[in-house]
Scaffold this active site. Structure first.
Site, PDB file in Angstrom:
ATOM      1  N   HIS A 208       0.833  -1.203   0.000  1.00  0.00           N
ATOM      2  CA  HIS A 208       0.000   0.000   0.000  1.00  0.00           C
ATOM      3  C   HIS A 208       0.872   1.259   0.000  1.00  0.00           C
ATOM      4  O   HIS A 208       0.624   2.218  -0.733  1.00  0.00           O
ATOM      5  CB  HIS A 208      -0.938  -0.019   1.220  1.00  0.00           C
ATOM      6  CG  HIS A 208      -1.942   1.074   1.193  1.00  0.00           C
ATOM      7  ND1 HIS A 208      -2.119   1.941   2.233  1.00  0.00           N
ATOM      8  CD2 HIS A 208      -2.823   1.455   0.242  1.00  0.00           C
ATOM      9  CE1 HIS A 208      -3.073   2.809   1.930  1.00  0.00           C
ATOM     10  NE2 HIS A 208      -3.522   2.529   0.726  1.00  0.00           N
ATOM     11  N   HIS A 212       1.198   4.122  -3.272  1.00  0.00           N
ATOM     12  CA  HIS A 212       0.986   5.564  -3.182  1.00  0.00           C
ATOM     13  C   HIS A 212       2.270   6.345  -3.451  1.00  0.00           C
ATOM     14  O   HIS A 212       2.206   7.519  -3.795  1.00  0.00           O
ATOM     15  CB  HIS A 212       0.407   5.930  -1.811  1.00  0.00           C
ATOM     16  CG  HIS A 212      -1.063   5.635  -1.708  1.00  0.00           C
ATOM     17  ND1 HIS A 212      -2.033   6.495  -2.172  1.00  0.00           N
ATOM     18  CD2 HIS A 212      -1.732   4.573  -1.206  1.00  0.00           C
ATOM     19  CE1 HIS A 212      -3.235   5.984  -1.945  1.00  0.00           C
ATOM     20  NE2 HIS A 212      -3.080   4.808  -1.360  1.00  0.00           N
ATOM     21  N   HIS A 237      -7.654  -0.325  -4.972  1.00  0.00           N
ATOM     22  CA  HIS A 237      -8.325  -0.319  -3.665  1.00  0.00           C
ATOM     23  C   HIS A 237      -9.566  -1.219  -3.687  1.00  0.00           C
ATOM     24  O   HIS A 237      -9.907  -1.831  -2.675  1.00  0.00           O
ATOM     25  CB  HIS A 237      -8.669   1.109  -3.237  1.00  0.00           C
ATOM     26  CG  HIS A 237      -7.459   1.901  -2.811  1.00  0.00           C
ATOM     27  ND1 HIS A 237      -6.672   2.598  -3.699  1.00  0.00           N
ATOM     28  CD2 HIS A 237      -6.872   2.075  -1.592  1.00  0.00           C
ATOM     29  CE1 HIS A 237      -5.663   3.171  -3.042  1.00  0.00           C
ATOM     30  NE2 HIS A 237      -5.763   2.867  -1.763  1.00  0.00           N
ATOM     31  N   GLU A 349     -10.844  11.057  -4.517  1.00  0.00           N
ATOM     32  CA  GLU A 349      -9.674  10.712  -3.681  1.00  0.00           C
ATOM     33  C   GLU A 349      -9.305  11.790  -2.673  1.00  0.00           C
ATOM     34  O   GLU A 349      -9.123  11.426  -1.494  1.00  0.00           O
ATOM     35  CB  GLU A 349      -8.476  10.378  -4.574  1.00  0.00           C
ATOM     36  CG  GLU A 349      -7.295   9.879  -3.769  1.00  0.00           C
ATOM     37  CD  GLU A 349      -6.077   9.597  -4.632  1.00  0.00           C
ATOM     38  OE1 GLU A 349      -6.189   9.650  -5.866  1.00  0.00           O
ATOM     39  OE2 GLU A 349      -5.013   9.356  -4.053  1.00  0.00           O
ATOM     40  N   HIS A 364     -12.400  11.353   0.176  1.00  0.00           N
ATOM     41  CA  HIS A 364     -11.714  10.149   0.662  1.00  0.00           C
ATOM     42  C   HIS A 364     -10.633  10.494   1.692  1.00  0.00           C
ATOM     43  O   HIS A 364     -10.566   9.879   2.766  1.00  0.00           O
ATOM     44  CB  HIS A 364     -11.120   9.380  -0.526  1.00  0.00           C
ATOM     45  CG  HIS A 364      -9.888   8.607  -0.197  1.00  0.00           C
ATOM     46  ND1 HIS A 364      -8.620   9.082  -0.436  1.00  0.00           N
ATOM     47  CD2 HIS A 364      -9.716   7.396   0.389  1.00  0.00           C
ATOM     48  CE1 HIS A 364      -7.731   8.191  -0.030  1.00  0.00           C
ATOM     49  NE2 HIS A 364      -8.359   7.160   0.468  1.00  0.00           N
ATOM     50  N   HIS A 368     -10.112   9.547   5.930  1.00  0.00           N
ATOM     51  CA  HIS A 368      -8.917   9.061   6.639  1.00  0.00           C
ATOM     52  C   HIS A 368      -8.602   9.980   7.813  1.00  0.00           C
ATOM     53  O   HIS A 368      -8.312   9.523   8.925  1.00  0.00           O
ATOM     54  CB  HIS A 368      -7.703   9.054   5.699  1.00  0.00           C
ATOM     55  CG  HIS A 368      -7.575   7.814   4.866  1.00  0.00           C
ATOM     56  ND1 HIS A 368      -6.930   6.691   5.304  1.00  0.00           N
ATOM     57  CD2 HIS A 368      -8.000   7.527   3.609  1.00  0.00           C
ATOM     58  CE1 HIS A 368      -6.945   5.765   4.356  1.00  0.00           C
ATOM     59  NE2 HIS A 368      -7.603   6.249   3.309  1.00  0.00           N
TER      60      HIS A 368
HETATM   61 CU1  CUO Z   1      -4.767   3.955  -0.209  1.00  0.00          CU
HETATM   62 CU2  CUO Z   1      -7.219   5.523   1.283  1.00  0.00          CU
HETATM   63  O1  CUO Z   1      -5.605   4.399   1.646  1.00  0.00           O
HETATM   64  O2  CUO Z   1      -6.063   5.463  -0.390  1.00  0.00           O
END
Ligand code: CUO
Length: 688
Positions: A208, A212, A237, A349, A364, A368
């Protein structure tokens, strides 16, 4: 091209000063005196003679002047850093830009050395790694794994004192591996703990983080504006959610609930027991039934309300239902079957590619943040973000899957409005898959039975133990593993000439956690991709065999867990290539769901699609340059190597009369499915 030892020296032991010897005391960076931090400048001469003698390699750092980095110094050097925080993201973007702008390697090393002494340790490592990943002249650099730089983000901190002791007290030849326990975040009273092995898997979290890093959401356009970036954010995702839910079924738990009502308490608690090594402060825990609250934190410049999140959510629903989004100039941009998902995912996002951030906000990332600060939304207690606030840790927390199920549901709402694929989209005239099975890669096995078990592996964490011992100190950890297997596919080409096609292999469970048969339209939401590769079928019968470890989804164990190695340590050049920056990719040991002791039955599905509809006019070799994990990670500096929508053919609804996979496949001889059983054996086998 750099020799890479200078770049690597900057990426070792992030909390130690840059002039401190690297590579077990063999390498030292010689900094211009004015680059030393305020603490060390007055004693510069003393330090140079203490650490500069008795080393093999001295790397002189070029004085490139004093770069203006005041913009980045506002983040506390030893505090928390996250690209989910807009202010941090903007600072990182500016820093990446600064590193990319440097005309040559010595200037890059000069500027980076100056920054390294002064900036937040996580910020520096992140921005420098992104720059190294995206600069032409550093693309031969074998970047160290983030696991070895910041092991505190990935493993139980209780092992660090033990590793230090072992490394200090015991000579290299006699050192033993320190065990990282499997279950340390909760007891078996907590049902969610059944999935801890998956959520807290080191490889899962590394993937992960790397994903990113390869697809940043902010930064120079050249870095973020990659081919179908938004769509890949959606698809990667989504596959995480599918895989997690299937894993839940394996453990007799229902699917993760979608977190669409932002006022609802989060049932699941999470007590991470992790500590940030930069300041030795613990990540906050979240008790049961915590709620998201309005965020107003001056220190990170974070201010938004749950009502705003609801507004953004409802605007996105409206856009999806009406089939268009409104761009910054007020123009309607249609959400078609080709680019709609890319546009929507970028604005949801939200990445810097969002078509209209003022209108659609930052949904998004705000989720978080709101979950990560639900323990201290106003900084009343001076607490930094919890586990959901950081890319390298977020997947440990059950709330990640609630939130990303919501994100996925929003995007699927758009997908479900598209017309089903036509017969022409799905078929491949003349091609028939006549047989399909899988078998373990060994003699005398029952076909279509796969095997999972626990494996104990080791990883060298010495490089991440700042001010720690020389040499290697290994930690051992236990993770899921499967016995290697082979797909055998027989296909007949009824055409007169060879035909090129793409083999697409998926798997999904037949039943849910309660053993209820999944109807086709639900089943589709649990499909996991196992592999995708191109074949040429000669006229007549063809036998295709493919090994599980060739998967286009996964990266091999030694790439997920690669160690810091220099050219000197890897005499064979092709090995060095292997160790290049290729951390992105689902960990191979997690390719298969766990299954159950008695055997859990899945549909294994294969489709050979017509290459005429798959081709993007670009060829690539899946065996070189980290190209082997393209399903989730794409190809470096190239187009995504498949013209079809990601998740094809299951990304769209089927015609209403389809209720079973068999009905779905009926008209398409280029598809076939077979039942496969995954049996889990509860034993631990050491990696050899
Ligand atoms: Cu990879 Cu929310 O964790 O985008």
């Amino acid at each position: 091209m750099t020799t890479s030892s200078d770049v690597l020296a900057l990426l070792q032991r992030p909390l130690e000063p840059t002039f401190f010897p690297k590579d077990d005391g063999k390498t030292v960076m010689e900094l211009p005196e004015r680059y030393l931090s305020d603490r060390y400048r007055p004693i510069g001469a003393d330090l140079q003679s203490r650490f500069g003698d008795n080393v093999d390699v001295k790397i002189p750092v070029r004085d490139v002047g004093i770069p203006d980095i005041a913009f980045a110094e506002v983040i506390d050097r030893r505090g928390a850093f996250s690209v989910f925080i807009q202010k941090h993201r903007e600072i990182a973007a500016q820093l990446i830009e600064l590193f990319l702008r440097q005309p040559d390697i010595p200037s890059l090393i000069g500027v980076a050395s100056y920054c390294r002494e002064r900036l937040n340790v996580y910020l520096f490592q992140y921005a420098f790694a992104v720059a190294v990943q995206h600069r032409e002249d550093t693309n031969n650099v074998n970047l160290p794994s983030i696991l070895e730089l910041f092991p505190d983000h990935f493993v139980d901190p209780a092992v660090f004192p033990k590793l230090r002791e072992e490394g200090r007290v015991v000579s290299q030849a006699n050192r033993v591996a320190i065990d990282i326990p499997m279950n340390y975040t909760a007891s078996d009273r907590e049902n969610e703990q059944r999935l801890a092995y998956w959520r807290e898997d080191i490889g899962v979290n590394l993937h992960h983080w790397y994903w990113h890093l390869v697809y940043p959401s902010a930064g120079p356009m050249a870095v973020i504006n990659k081919d179908r970036r938004g769509e890949l954010f959606f698809y990667m995702h989504q596959q995480l959610i599918h895989r997690y839910n299937v894993e839940r079924f394996s453990n007799r738990l229902g699917k993760a609930k979608s977190f669409h009502n932002f006022r609802e308490p989060i049932a699941e608690a999470y007590f991470p027991k992790m500590v940030r090594s930069a300041d030795n402060r613990a990540y906050a825990a979240r008790p049961e039934r915590a709620t998201m609250k309005d965020i107003d934190r001056d220190v990170e410049g974070l201010k938004f309300t749950i009502s705003e999140m609801e507004l953004w959510r409802d605007r996105i629903y409206t856009a999806i239902d009406s089939g268009f989004v409104v761009d910054k100039s007020g123009k309607n941009i249609p959400l078609d079957g080709k680019t709609g998902i890319d546009i929507l995912a970028n604005l949801l996002e939200a990445s810097d590619l969002s078509i209209n951030p003022a209108m659609y906000g930052n949904l998004h990332i705000s989720g978080h943040i709101a979950i990560a600060y639900c323990h201290d939304p106003e900084n009343r207690y001076l607490e930094p973000f919890g586990i959901m606030g950081e890319l390298s840790t977020a997947q440990r927390d059950p709330s990640f899957y609630l939130w990303h199920s919501f994100v996925d549901d929003v995007l699927v709402r758009h997908k479900d409005l598209l017309d089903p694929y036509t017969a022409a989209d799905l078929s491949f005239p003349g091609i028939t898959v006549t047989n399909l099975n899988v078998a373990l890669n060994r003699a005398n096995v029952v076909p279509n039975v796969l095997l999972t078990y626990w494996q104990r592996s080791q990883v060298d964490l010495a490089a991440g133990l700042d001010f720690g011992p020389k040499g290697n100190v290994f930690a051992s950890f236990t993770h899921l593993q499967h016995a290697p297997f082979v797909y055998n596919i027989e296909a007949n080409n009824g055409n007169r000439s060879p035909s090129r096609g793409t083999v697409r292999i998926f798997m999904a469970p037949k039943t849910d956690d309660r053993n209820t048969i999944l109807k086709y339209d639900e089943w589709r939401r649990y499909v996991i991709e196992l592999d995708k590769f191109v074949v040429t079928l000669k006229p007549g019968a063809n036998n295709i065999t493919r090994r599980s470890n060739q998967s286009s989804v996964t990266v091999a164990y030694n790439r997920t867990f690669r160690q810091i190695k220099t050219e000197a340590q890897i005499p064979n050049k092709s090995d060095l290539e292997q160790f290049r920056f290729c951390g992105c990719g689902w960990p191979e040991h997690m390719l298969l769901p766990k299954g159950t002791a008695e055997g859990m039955v899945f549909d294994l599905f294969v489709m050979i699609s017509n290459y005429a509809g798959d081709s993007i006019g670009q060829e690539f070799d899946e065996n070189i340059n980290c190209n082997d994990s393209h399903s989730f990670c794409g190809l470096r500096d190239k187009l995504y190597p498949d013209a079809r929508s990601m998740g094809f053919p299951f990304d769209r609804k089927s015609p209403a009369m389809v209720h079973t996979l068999q009905q779905y496949m009926a008209a398409n001889s280029n598809m076939r499915a077979t039942d496969v059983t995954i049996k889990f054996r509860n034993t631990v086998i050491a990696r050899t």
